[in-house]
Write a protein that holds these residues in place. Structure first.
Motif, PDB file in Angstrom:
ATOM      1  N   ARG A   1      64.508  67.868  83.158  1.00  9.71           N
ATOM      2  CA  ARG A   1      65.469  67.281  84.095  1.00  9.71           C
ATOM      3  C   ARG A   1      65.355  65.762  84.042  1.00  9.71           C
ATOM      4  O   ARG A   1      64.257  65.211  83.964  1.00  9.71           O
ATOM      5  CB  ARG A   1      65.205  67.789  85.516  1.00  9.71           C
ATOM      6  CG  ARG A   1      66.254  67.364  86.535  1.00  9.71           C
ATOM      7  CD  ARG A   1      65.950  67.974  87.888  1.00  9.71           C
ATOM      8  NE  ARG A   1      66.131  69.418  87.845  1.00  9.71           N
ATOM      9  CZ  ARG A   1      67.286  70.044  88.036  1.00  9.71           C
ATOM     10  NH1 ARG A   1      68.395  69.334  88.282  1.00  9.71           N
ATOM     11  NH2 ARG A   1      67.358  71.346  87.994  1.00  9.71           N
ATOM     12  N   SER A   2      66.495  65.098  84.054  1.00 16.71           N
ATOM     13  CA  SER A   2      66.525  63.646  83.960  1.00 16.71           C
ATOM     14  C   SER A   2      65.873  63.009  85.184  1.00 16.71           C
ATOM     15  O   SER A   2      66.151  63.412  86.319  1.00 16.71           O
ATOM     16  CB  SER A   2      67.973  63.167  83.820  1.00 16.71           C
ATOM     17  OG  SER A   2      68.056  61.770  83.953  1.00 16.71           O
TER      18      SER A   2
ATOM     19  N   GLN B   1      66.432  59.920  86.039  1.00 17.74           N
ATOM     20  CA  GLN B   1      67.404  58.994  86.622  1.00 17.74           C
ATOM     21  C   GLN B   1      68.554  59.714  87.308  1.00 17.74           C
ATOM     22  O   GLN B   1      68.932  59.365  88.430  1.00 17.74           O
ATOM     23  CB  GLN B   1      67.944  58.069  85.534  1.00 17.74           C
ATOM     24  CG  GLN B   1      68.965  57.054  86.018  1.00 17.74           C
ATOM     25  CD  GLN B   1      69.480  56.170  84.901  1.00 17.74           C
ATOM     26  OE1 GLN B   1      69.185  56.397  83.733  1.00 17.74           O
ATOM     27  NE2 GLN B   1      70.252  55.149  85.250  1.00 17.74           N
ATOM     28  N   TYR B   2      69.127  60.719  86.631  1.00 20.63           N
ATOM     29  CA  TYR B   2      70.322  61.385  87.153  1.00 20.63           C
ATOM     30  C   TYR B   2      69.995  62.623  87.977  1.00 20.63           C
ATOM     31  O   TYR B   2      70.811  63.051  88.793  1.00 20.63           O
ATOM     32  CB  TYR B   2      71.250  61.776  86.008  1.00 20.63           C
ATOM     33  CG  TYR B   2      71.711  60.605  85.174  1.00 20.63           C
ATOM     34  CD1 TYR B   2      72.723  59.762  85.614  1.00 20.63           C
ATOM     35  CD2 TYR B   2      71.135  60.335  83.931  1.00 20.63           C
ATOM     36  CE1 TYR B   2      73.148  58.681  84.859  1.00 20.63           C
ATOM     37  CE2 TYR B   2      71.552  59.260  83.162  1.00 20.63           C
ATOM     38  CZ  TYR B   2      72.551  58.442  83.622  1.00 20.63           C
ATOM     39  OH  TYR B   2      72.961  57.372  82.862  1.00 20.63           O
TER      40      TYR B   2
ATOM     41  N   ASP C   1      69.936  65.555  86.792  1.00 22.54           N
ATOM     42  CA  ASP C   1      70.599  66.696  86.166  1.00 22.54           C
ATOM     43  C   ASP C   1      69.755  67.231  85.019  1.00 22.54           C
ATOM     44  O   ASP C   1      68.849  66.561  84.513  1.00 22.54           O
ATOM     45  CB  ASP C   1      71.975  66.289  85.629  1.00 22.54           C
ATOM     46  CG  ASP C   1      72.905  65.814  86.728  1.00 22.54           C
ATOM     47  OD1 ASP C   1      72.758  66.293  87.866  1.00 22.54           O
ATOM     48  OD2 ASP C   1      73.751  64.935  86.465  1.00 22.54           O
TER      49      ASP C   1
ATOM     50  N   LEU D   1      73.512  66.884  80.268  1.00 19.18           N
ATOM     51  CA  LEU D   1      73.894  65.521  79.888  1.00 19.18           C
ATOM     52  C   LEU D   1      74.253  65.444  78.412  1.00 19.18           C
ATOM     53  O   LEU D   1      75.247  64.804  78.039  1.00 19.18           O
ATOM     54  CB  LEU D   1      72.750  64.555  80.200  1.00 19.18           C
ATOM     55  CG  LEU D   1      72.403  64.347  81.676  1.00 19.18           C
ATOM     56  CD1 LEU D   1      71.171  63.470  81.809  1.00 19.18           C
ATOM     57  CD2 LEU D   1      73.578  63.717  82.419  1.00 19.18           C
TER      58      LEU D   1
ATOM     59  N   ARG E   1      78.075  64.586  76.684  1.00 20.90           N
ATOM     60  CA  ARG E   1      78.240  63.326  75.960  1.00 20.90           C
ATOM     61  C   ARG E   1      78.279  63.484  74.445  1.00 20.90           C
ATOM     62  O   ARG E   1      78.796  62.611  73.753  1.00 20.90           O
ATOM     63  CB  ARG E   1      77.099  62.366  76.329  1.00 20.90           C
ATOM     64  CG  ARG E   1      77.167  61.871  77.764  1.00 20.90           C
ATOM     65  CD  ARG E   1      76.046  60.886  78.017  1.00 20.90           C
ATOM     66  NE  ARG E   1      76.127  60.326  79.375  1.00 20.90           N
ATOM     67  CZ  ARG E   1      76.215  59.037  79.635  1.00 20.90           C
ATOM     68  NH1 ARG E   1      76.258  58.167  78.653  1.00 20.90           N
ATOM     69  NH2 ARG E   1      76.256  58.604  80.874  1.00 20.90           N
TER      70      ARG E   1
ATOM     71  N   SER F   1      80.900  56.747  76.439  1.00 16.15           N
ATOM     72  CA  SER F   1      79.880  57.586  77.083  1.00 16.15           C
ATOM     73  C   SER F   1      79.407  58.652  76.102  1.00 16.15           C
ATOM     74  O   SER F   1      79.736  59.835  76.219  1.00 16.15           O
ATOM     75  CB  SER F   1      80.445  58.230  78.355  1.00 16.15           C
ATOM     76  OG  SER F   1      80.798  57.249  79.298  1.00 16.15           O
TER      77      SER F   1
ATOM     78  N   LEU G   1      73.668  56.822  76.238  1.00 12.14           N
ATOM     79  CA  LEU G   1      72.736  57.583  77.074  1.00 12.14           C
ATOM     80  C   LEU G   1      71.296  57.232  76.721  1.00 12.14           C
ATOM     81  O   LEU G   1      70.441  57.101  77.604  1.00 12.14           O
ATOM     82  CB  LEU G   1      72.976  59.076  76.892  1.00 12.14           C
ATOM     83  CG  LEU G   1      72.096  60.022  77.712  1.00 12.14           C
ATOM     84  CD1 LEU G   1      72.364  59.847  79.202  1.00 12.14           C
ATOM     85  CD2 LEU G   1      72.340  61.474  77.299  1.00 12.14           C
TER      86      LEU G   1
ATOM     87  N   SER H   1      65.553  52.723  81.839  1.00  5.46           N
ATOM     88  CA  SER H   1      65.102  53.272  83.121  1.00  5.46           C
ATOM     89  C   SER H   1      63.847  54.134  82.995  1.00  5.46           C
ATOM     90  O   SER H   1      63.468  54.802  83.959  1.00  5.46           O
ATOM     91  CB  SER H   1      66.224  54.101  83.756  1.00  5.46           C
ATOM     92  OG  SER H   1      66.564  55.194  82.921  1.00  5.46           O
TER      93      SER H   1
ATOM     94  N   ASP I   1      63.485  56.890  81.488  1.00  5.24           N
ATOM     95  CA  ASP I   1      63.847  58.304  81.662  1.00  5.24           C
ATOM     96  C   ASP I   1      63.340  59.073  80.440  1.00  5.24           C
ATOM     97  O   ASP I   1      64.090  59.339  79.495  1.00  5.24           O
ATOM     98  CB  ASP I   1      65.366  58.433  81.819  1.00  5.24           C
ATOM     99  CG  ASP I   1      65.768  59.779  82.399  1.00  5.24           C
ATOM    100  OD1 ASP I   1      64.920  60.676  82.447  1.00  5.24           O
ATOM    101  OD2 ASP I   1      66.938  59.920  82.802  1.00  5.24           O
TER     102      ASP I   1
END
Length: 317
Positions: A81-82, A84-85, A87, A92, A96, A263, A268, A275, A277
């Motif tokens: 699981r991310s 940052q997001y 999700d 993701l 994308r 995107s 990504l 971040s 991630d």
């Protein structure tokens, strides 16, 4: 044949396994502590909070243990699981990856058509001003970085002339094609130079073969000789180089997607690195490596089918 396929698959799995460990270790050793980000920043950070976050996300375990846990989850299609997001990483990537795939596919079509066409033209007109113009132009395009070419295309065709949009990926086939023209062209410029050079050299070598001279002496039309004898024998190295360039383009989308605001998985990856991630960065890098291995393997399998000389060497006496 089955033994050869088995050895090839074993080599692919070993390469992918080694690549996954390198990716995990490189992200693990990157500057910054993901526990600080997960804890909400340094302002809210206490030793107890930091220890709890490390335990929750298994960040307090040794590198080998974390890698084994991550690899086991990847084998079960669980990419985590991310941070940052929040999700699932697989969601993701699924949302994308089509944009990146469309961008790479469009760029591949452009550099194959333009590169092979320019190389054939230069080989046929070898020693003429056409040959010099093709070589000079491709040398110039090869010296320009893709992101610089992208900025120039945006400034001229997007802002000054207004022919193409400069951000977004569009909707539908026509809209996507319209939006991705400039970024695909920016990615394809450097590849056109490489493919044209390889095509030209391969055709020059194939054109000097004995059977080509015999065909000319027999009075066959030059166009037929080029199409059936020269170009066909030159396809092997050309297709191989096209496959390698296409496989390497996935990494090139990082700069292009940033310039054009797309995107895709390239942008990504940039956001994940900035971040810290880790799950997203590891998954994107692993996907890029897996795609590169898949494309190069496909090229390796197709190459003998295109080169008559290799088929003759492999055929039983």
């Amino acid at each position: 044949m089955f033994a050869s396929i088995g050895r090839r698959l074993a080599g692919l799995l070993a390469t992918l396994l080694a690549s996954s460990f390198v990716i995990f270790a490189a992200v693990y050793a990157a500057p910054g502590d993901p526990a600080v980000f997960l804890a909400g920043g340094r302002d809210k950070l206490t030793p107890e909070r930091l220890a709890a976050v490390r335990e929750q996300y298994h960040l307090d375990e040794p590198l080998v243990v974390q890698y084994g846990r991550w690899l086991w989850d990847c084998l079960h299609l669980d990419l985590g699981r991310s941070f940052q997001y929040g999700d699932q990483v697989s969601d993701l990537l699924t949302s994308r990856f089509p944009t990146t795939l469309a961008l790479v596919g469009y760029a591949t079509v452009l550099f194959v058509v333009l590169g092979v066409g320019a190389g054939v033209l230069a080989a046929v007109r070898r020693g003429s001003w056409v040959d010099s113009a093709v070589v000079g132009t491709t040398t110039l395009t090869a010296s320009v970085p893709s992101f610089v070419g992208g900025i120039a295309l945006v400034a001229f065709f997007g802002v000054r002339l207004g022919w193409f949009p400069v951000t977004g990926s569009g909707e539908g086939f026509g809209g996507t094609l319209h939006h991705l023209t400039l970024p695909a062209l920016a990615m394809a410029l450097g590849a056109v130079a490489v493919i044209s050079r390889v095509t030209r050299q391969a055709m020059v070598e194939a054109g000097s073969a004995d059977h080509v001279e015999v065909a000319r002496a027999a009075g066959l039309p030059e166009r037929q000789i080029i199409r059936r004898h020269v170009l066909r024998n030159a396809l092997g190295p050309v297709v191989t180089m096209c496959g390698l360039v296409t496989a390497g383009m996935l990494a090139g989308t990082v700069a292009i997607e940033t310039v054009f605001g797309l995107s895709g998985i390239g942008s990504l990856l940039v956001g994940a690195v900035n971040s810290h991630d880790f799950p997203v960065a590891q998954a994107v890098l692993l996907l890029m490596v897996a795609c590169y291995i898949a494309v190069t393997t496909l090229v390796d399998l197709v190459h003998p089918l295109l080169d008559p000389r290799l088929k003759a060497m492999r055929s039983p006496a």
